[in-house]
Write an enzyme that holds these catalytic residues in place. Structure first.
Site, PDB file in Angstrom:
ATOM      1  N   ILE A   1       1.084   6.864  -0.015  1.00  0.00           N
ATOM      2  CA  ILE A   1       0.363   5.899   0.819  1.00  0.00           C
ATOM      3  C   ILE A   1      -1.070   5.755   0.318  1.00  0.00           C
ATOM      4  O   ILE A   1      -1.765   6.754   0.113  1.00  0.00           O
ATOM      5  CB  ILE A   1       0.330   6.364   2.291  1.00  0.00           C
ATOM      6  N   CYS A   2      -1.495   4.513   0.135  1.00  0.00           N
ATOM      7  CA  CYS A   2      -2.886   4.248  -0.247  1.00  0.00           C
ATOM      8  C   CYS A   2      -3.684   4.026   1.043  1.00  0.00           C
ATOM      9  O   CYS A   2      -3.698   2.938   1.601  1.00  0.00           O
ATOM     10  CB  CYS A   2      -2.968   3.016  -1.150  1.00  0.00           C
ATOM     11  N   LEU A   3      -4.311   5.092   1.505  1.00  0.00           N
ATOM     12  CA  LEU A   3      -5.062   5.048   2.765  1.00  0.00           C
ATOM     13  C   LEU A   3      -6.322   5.885   2.582  1.00  0.00           C
ATOM     14  O   LEU A   3      -6.240   7.062   2.213  1.00  0.00           O
ATOM     15  CB  LEU A   3      -4.192   5.609   3.896  1.00  0.00           C
ATOM     16  N   ASN A  11       0.804  -1.229   0.000  1.00  0.00           N
ATOM     17  CA  ASN A  11       0.000   0.000   0.000  1.00  0.00           C
ATOM     18  C   ASN A  11       0.835   1.277   0.000  1.00  0.00           C
ATOM     19  O   ASN A  11       0.301   2.375   0.159  1.00  0.00           O
ATOM     20  CB  ASN A  11      -0.942   0.018   1.213  1.00  0.00           C
ATOM     21  N   ASP A  35      -6.656  -3.577  -1.818  1.00  0.00           N
ATOM     22  CA  ASP A  35      -6.616  -2.236  -2.424  1.00  0.00           C
ATOM     23  C   ASP A  35      -5.152  -1.795  -2.529  1.00  0.00           C
ATOM     24  O   ASP A  35      -4.726  -0.855  -1.872  1.00  0.00           O
ATOM     25  CB  ASP A  35      -7.424  -1.256  -1.561  1.00  0.00           C
TER      26      ASP A  35
END
Length: 201
Positions: free
Chosen positions: A138-140, A131, A171
């Site tokens: 950052i994939c958040l 992620n 994701d």
């Protein structure tokens, strides 16, 4: 003949004279209009910007006081220098995770629209994580569509720590690492520990 010639001679000089007079007047008047208008415009823009900066700066100052007194576990954060909108954060790899023993540095940038827009948070330290990509992005969800003004930078750092403990391969930002995590967990964990030792210690 001499009378007609005189009329012809007089006519251009009269119109030319009045035209020059008009030109001089317009040249003298127009710069005044041009100088006045931009000043009004600049005043409006700067007052809006000042109001935004004042609101966001107060909120950031408040969060700075809170995070200094009561920082999240294994985290610290604060301004890099005099600019309240530019922070540096440190996260220690969570105990029991593949990042344990690592020290990870992050950049935090607040916009003048904070807290109505999320801060920009990126890893400066390289990390092997599905992620988090090689640019530190950052994939958040709370840093994107699920952001709320009720959230704080402390909660953001806690969410990032949780992501280090439990990644979200459903994701991913780095598809190859997510696939490896799901199909060959032992190799994934070995690589993550290796990167932590190489880049974060």
């Amino acid at each position: 003949m001499s009378t007609e010639a005189q009329r012809v001679d007089d006519s251009p000089s009269t119109s030319g004279g009045s035209s020059d007079g008009d030109q001089r007047e317009s040249v003298q008047q127009e710069p005044e209009r041009e100088q006045v208008q931009p000043k009004k415009k600049e005043g409006k823009i700067s007052s809006k910007t000042a109001a935004k900066l004042s609101t966001s700066a107060k909120r950031i100052q408040k969060e700075l006081a809170e995070i200094t007194l009561d920082p999240p576990p294994n985290c610290s954060a604060g301004p890099k220098g005099d600019n309240i909108y530019e922070w540096r954060s440190t996260i220690l790899g969570p105990p029991g995770s593949v990042y344990e023993g690592g020290v990870f540095f992050l950049d935090i940038t607040f916009s003048p629209d904070y807290p109505f827009k999320p801060p920009k948070v990126t890893f400066r330290t390289r990390i092997y994580h599905c992620n988090i990509n090689s640019q530190g992005v950052i994939c958040l969800d709370i840093l994107k569509d699920n952001w709320s003004p009720a959230l704080t930078i402390s909660k953001v750092l806690l969410s990032i720590c949780s992501l280090l403990t439990d990644c979200n391969p459903a994701d991913p930002l780095v598809g190859s690492i997510a696939t490896q995590y799901m199909t060959n967990r032992a190799e994934h964990d070995r690589m993550a520990r290796q990167w932590t030792k190489r880049y974060a210690t």
